[in-house]
Structures are given as structure tokens and as C-alpha cells.
Design an enzyme around this catalytic site. Structure first.
Site, short mmCIF file in Angstrom:
data_model
loop_
_atom_site.label_atom_id
_atom_site.label_comp_id
_atom_site.label_asym_id
_atom_site.label_seq_id
_atom_site.Cartn_x
_atom_site.Cartn_y
_atom_site.Cartn_z
N ASN A 14 0.83 -1.22 0.00
CA ASN A 14 0.00 0.00 0.00
C ASN A 14 0.86 1.26 0.00
O ASN A 14 0.55 2.24 -0.69
CB ASN A 14 -0.95 0.00 1.20
CG ASN A 14 -2.20 -0.81 0.95
OD1 ASN A 14 -3.03 -0.42 0.13
ND2 ASN A 14 -2.32 -1.95 1.62
N MET A 90 0.95 -2.34 12.22
CA MET A 90 0.21 -3.28 13.06
C MET A 90 0.32 -2.94 14.55
O MET A 90 0.41 -3.83 15.40
CB MET A 90 0.67 -4.71 12.78
CG MET A 90 0.49 -5.11 11.32
SD MET A 90 -1.19 -4.84 10.66
CE MET A 90 -2.00 -6.31 11.30
N ASN A 107 -6.03 5.53 7.79
CA ASN A 107 -5.69 4.11 7.90
C ASN A 107 -6.44 3.33 6.84
O ASN A 107 -7.53 3.75 6.42
CB ASN A 107 -6.10 3.58 9.29
CG ASN A 107 -5.77 2.10 9.47
OD1 ASN A 107 -4.66 1.66 9.15
ND2 ASN A 107 -6.72 1.33 9.97
N HIS A 109 -8.00 -0.53 6.20
CA HIS A 109 -8.32 -1.81 6.85
C HIS A 109 -8.94 -2.73 5.80
O HIS A 109 -9.79 -2.28 5.03
CB HIS A 109 -9.29 -1.58 8.02
CG HIS A 109 -9.61 -2.84 8.76
ND1 HIS A 109 -8.71 -3.43 9.62
CD2 HIS A 109 -10.69 -3.65 8.73
CE1 HIS A 109 -9.25 -4.54 10.10
NE2 HIS A 109 -10.45 -4.70 9.58
C1 GAR Z 1 -3.13 -4.70 4.08
O1 GAR Z 1 -4.06 -5.68 3.68
C2 GAR Z 1 -3.76 -3.75 5.08
O2 GAR Z 1 -5.09 -3.43 4.79
C3 GAR Z 1 -3.66 -4.57 6.33
O3 GAR Z 1 -2.39 -5.15 6.28
C4 GAR Z 1 -2.02 -5.33 4.91
C5 GAR Z 1 -0.69 -4.67 4.69
O4 GAR Z 1 -0.19 -4.96 3.40
N1 GAR Z 1 -3.83 -3.75 7.49
C6 GAR Z 1 -4.35 -4.20 8.62
O5 GAR Z 1 -4.73 -5.34 8.77
C7 GAR Z 1 -4.42 -3.16 9.72
N2 GAR Z 1 -5.15 -3.67 10.84
P1 GAR Z 1 0.97 -4.07 2.78
O6 GAR Z 1 2.08 -3.99 3.83
O7 GAR Z 1 1.42 -4.84 1.57
O8 GAR Z 1 0.41 -2.72 2.46
#
Ligand code: GAR
Length: 210
Positions: A14, A90, A107, A109
Site C-alpha cells: 500500500n 500493526m 488508515n 483496513h
Molecule cells: C493490508 O491488507 C492492510 O489493509 C492490512 O495489512 C495489509 C498490509 O499490506 N492492514 C491491517 O490489517 C491493519 N489492521 P501491505 O504492507 O502490503 O500494504
């Protein structure tokens, strides 16, 4: 252009999507730094490849949560960002931290909030027999995965889906949704009114993803 710091803990896909969107000359924001709480986060490499400054604040290097956040705040304040984007970060930010950047922390989610906040969101969506899933970009308030919704995207849940296949499908729309939300937030199309509610002068869902 609004100055953005992105917080990550993992792969940083992201973050990379936000940085790549910001590379467009007409984008109203730029990623000035990436902060990670994990030295091994793959996203740190992706940031460095893009020439973005990286900072790591490992939790165990500090006596407690307060000291950890204080160190992050000092570095953050020195960069004077306009917007902070949590992207797979996290850790729960304390109320004091959120107050320091009130109304400026976004954020993402991987669920259609307010459904399935917190961890194991894809497993819970599958267990609930959901036929659609998706992601939500929201403004961070003190409650976990609460706060006004800025943008959402939807994907189907398909027969035979596992946590991994569903998470991968949701992740592809996360990238578009987060870039869209940042653009609309940075240029003022979506903002928070005096009553704390979202005001939109444009549409903030991704038609291509629904
Ligand atoms: C993503 O799916 C994000 O939405 C999730 O972690 C992943 C990170 O992926 N976030 C959460 O679960 C927050 N509680 P990335 O590091 O490849 O962006």
C-alpha cells in the site's frame, strides 16, 4: 503538495501504491518518509528503491509504549507532515499520539468497516458467509478501526476462497482505494466538517472496483 509520512510494519504494497500515485505530476500529495516498527519490513526496501527516506523505530529498543511513541513523534514533528497514512502498521496508536495529529491520520483496513474490525478479518468474513468483501480507508480516531470513512472498495467472495485468495483480491483494490482516498483528502474533496462528520464534494468510492 501535502507532505505525507507512511507508517508500515510489513510488505508495504500500500505504501508503494501511495508513493507511485504521488509520482504523478498533478497528484496533490508527496510521500516524504516511511516509518517502520520492523527493521525487516519489506516495505523499507520498496521505499528505498523509490528514493524515499526511511526511519525504523523498533518497539523493543524503548522502555515502553510511551517512550516508543515519543521517539516517533520527535522524528515526525521534525518532518512537519500534513498527513500520516497508516499502511499495514500493526500497532495501535495511543490517544495522545492521535491527538497530536488529530484529523490528519488515515488508515486502511481490509474489510468493509464497520464489519470485521481488528485481526483475522478475512477469516471472519469467510466464516460469516459473506458474498462481498473489500477495504475501507478511514480517518483514525481513538477507537480501533473506527473513525469516519473516506473511501471503500468492494470485491466478490468467490466459491473456494481461502484467507489467502480473498486477502490477495482485497489487496488489489486497497491500492486503488488508498490512492483515491489520499488524493481526495489531500485536495479537500473529502474533509471533516466542524461536527466531525465527513463532507464530500465528490464521490469517494472506486466505481471500477464495485
Ligand atoms: C493490508 O491488507 C492492510 O489493509 C492490512 O495489512 C495489509 C498490509 O499490506 N492492514 C491491517 O490489517 C491493519 N489492521 P501491505 O504492507 O502490503 O500494504
Amino acid at each position: 503538495r501535502k507532505r505525507v509520512v507512511v507508517f508500515i510494519s510489513g510488505g508495504g504494497s500500500n505504501m508503494a501504491a501511495l508513493a507511485d500515485a504521488c509520482a504523478a505530476p498533478d497528484f496533490p500529495a508527496e510521500v516524504i518518509a516511511v516509518f517502520s516498527d520492523k527493521p525487516a519490513a519489506g516495505g523499507l526496501v520498496k521505499a528505498a528503491e523509490r528514493g524515499i527516506a526511511t526511519y525504523t523505530f523498533e518497539r523493543r529498543a524503548y522502555a515502553g509504549k510511551a517512550e516508543h511513541e515519543a521517539a516517533i513523534l520527535v522524528a515526525l514533528d521534525a518532518l512537519s507532515p500534513d498527513i500520516i497514512c497508516l499502511a499495514g502498521y500493526m500497532r495501535l496508536l495511543s490517544a495522545d499520539f492521535i491527538r497530536a495529529y488529530e484529523g490528519r491520520i488515515l488508515n486502511i483496513h481490509p474489510s468493509l468497516l464497520p464489519l470485521f474490525p481488528g485481526l483475522h478479518t478475512h477469516q471472519r468474513a469467510l466464516d460469516a458467509g459473506m458474498m462481498v468483501a473489500g477495504c475501507t480507508v478511514h480517518l483514525v480516531t481513538e477507537g480501533m478501526d473506527e473513525g469516519p470513512v473516506l473511501a471503500q472498495s468492494v470485491v466478490p467472495v468467490l466459491p473456494g476462497d481461502t484467507v489467502d485468495t480473498l486477502a490477495a483480491r482485497v489487496l488489489t483494490v486497497e491500492h486503488r482505494s488508498y490512492a483515491l482516498a489520499l488524493r481526495l483528502f489531500a485536495d479537500g474533496t473529502v474533509r471533516i466538517g466542524a461536527d466531525g462528520r465527513v463532507e464530500r464534494t465528490g464521490y469517494a468510492s472506486d466505481p471500477a472496483a464495485t
